[in-house]
Enzyme design. Structure first.
Site, PDB file in Angstrom:
ATOM      1  N   SER A  62       0.848  -1.194   0.000  1.00 41.99           N
ATOM      2  CA  SER A  62       0.000   0.000   0.000  1.00 41.99           C
ATOM      3  C   SER A  62       0.880   1.240   0.000  1.00 41.99           C
ATOM      4  O   SER A  62       1.966   1.242   0.598  1.00 41.99           O
ATOM      5  CB  SER A  62      -0.905   0.023   1.235  1.00 41.99           C
ATOM      6  OG  SER A  62      -1.611   1.254   1.319  1.00 41.99           O
ATOM      7  N   TYR A  96      -1.840  -0.177  10.258  1.00 36.39           N
ATOM      8  CA  TYR A  96      -1.929  -0.584   8.844  1.00 36.39           C
ATOM      9  C   TYR A  96      -0.659  -0.146   8.101  1.00 36.39           C
ATOM     10  O   TYR A  96      -0.051  -0.942   7.371  1.00 36.39           O
ATOM     11  CB  TYR A  96      -3.161   0.036   8.203  1.00 36.39           C
ATOM     12  CG  TYR A  96      -3.353  -0.338   6.749  1.00 36.39           C
ATOM     13  CD1 TYR A  96      -3.795  -1.607   6.387  1.00 36.39           C
ATOM     14  CD2 TYR A  96      -3.096   0.582   5.733  1.00 36.39           C
ATOM     15  CE1 TYR A  96      -3.977  -1.948   5.058  1.00 36.39           C
ATOM     16  CE2 TYR A  96      -3.277   0.251   4.407  1.00 36.39           C
ATOM     17  CZ  TYR A  96      -3.713  -1.013   4.066  1.00 36.39           C
ATOM     18  OH  TYR A  96      -3.877  -1.341   2.743  1.00 36.39           O
TER      19      TYR A  96
END
Length: 267
Positions: free
Chosen positions: A129, A142
């Protein structure tokens, strides 16, 4: 001969888009899900696999190799989101998150490497990501899990170079998927000192996903990587400003970059 591709988390979102696109382009694709029986209409076979359960990983890879006698590409796509003030996220949720986003992909890699070494070829694509390149407020765990996978890929590439096994990262930005619905949300506690900034940031994050680009763009990028003889270490796929934010982090002083994030999230 069509290349054989295994996509973890291939039943929905980005994984599904990648699987359908590669199938349309002549690849023999297998996806995975914890509950494959829920996807009888899938355009490619869905095998049972839970990245947090090593036994299911072994059985899945073994079953695929028995069917096809080879495995050319692994796309480590399975993952989950998590949001909340780091202080208020239960430790067990943090550990569970890393089990899915970091340790799980490593176990899948471990399961496919013997076959790729045997056939003296293979490509492993870790879907990370853009959030993994920076510590984002209320998404810190995250960011940490995806950043960890980015760094491990850098190390793994050098360890695998003698076996003709390639590995790379593809980091997406915001795409229109169901990741927001599936992520762990620390509740917006009315007594929390983070109530207002976290609540506002949560709304902003969800709006970014809702207005995200078509995941087919990610699928097209993955196909280009597969067709590349010597893939780069890092790829970024997303809006210009999302990708440019990584460049800014590299060139700006730390506190100036932090100020940009604070202004962006209106903190």
């Amino acid at each position: 001969m069509s290349k054989v591709v295994l996509i973890t988390g291939g039943s929905s979102g980005i994984g599904k888009s990648i699987g359908e696109f590669l199938t349309e382009n002549g690849f023999k694709v297998y996806g995975t899900s914890r509950s494959p029986e829920r996807y009888p209409e899938s355009k490619f076979p869905i095998l049972k696999l839970d990245v947090k359960d090593v036994a299911t990983i072994s059985l899945c890879v073994q079953s695929l190799i028995e069917r096809e006698s080879r495995l050319d590409v692994l796309i480590n796509n399975a993952g989950v989101g998590i949001t909340g003030p780091i202080e208020e996220i239960p430790l067990e949720e943090m550990k569970s998150h890393f089990d899915t986003n970091f340790f799980g992909p490593l176990e899948v890699i471990k399961a496919v490497l013997p076959q790729m070494r045997k056939q003296k070829s293979g490509l492993i694509i870790n879907v990370t990501s853009i959030a993994g390149y920076m510590g984002l407020p209320y998404r810190g765990i995250y960011s940490a899990s995806k950043g960890a996978l980015e760094l491990v890929t850098e190390a793994y590439r050098m360890e695998l170079k003698d076996f003709n096994i390639k590995m790379t990262n593809v980091a997406p930005g915001d795409f229109a998927t169901n990741i927001a619905a599936g992520r762990f949300h620390a509740p917006v506690n009315q007594e929390s000192p983070y109530k207002t900034p976290y609540g506002n940031t949560l709304k902003l994050m969800d709006s970014h996903v809702d207005s995200g680009k078509d995941p087919k763009i990610m699928a097209e990028a993955i196909l280009k990587v597969i067709q590349t003889e010597n893939p780069k270490i890092h790829y970024k796929v997303g809006e210009f400003m999302q990708k440019f934010s990584i460049v800014l982090k590299r060139i700006l002083p730390d506190k100036m970059y932090e100020k940009l994030l604070i202004n962006h999230y209106k903190l």
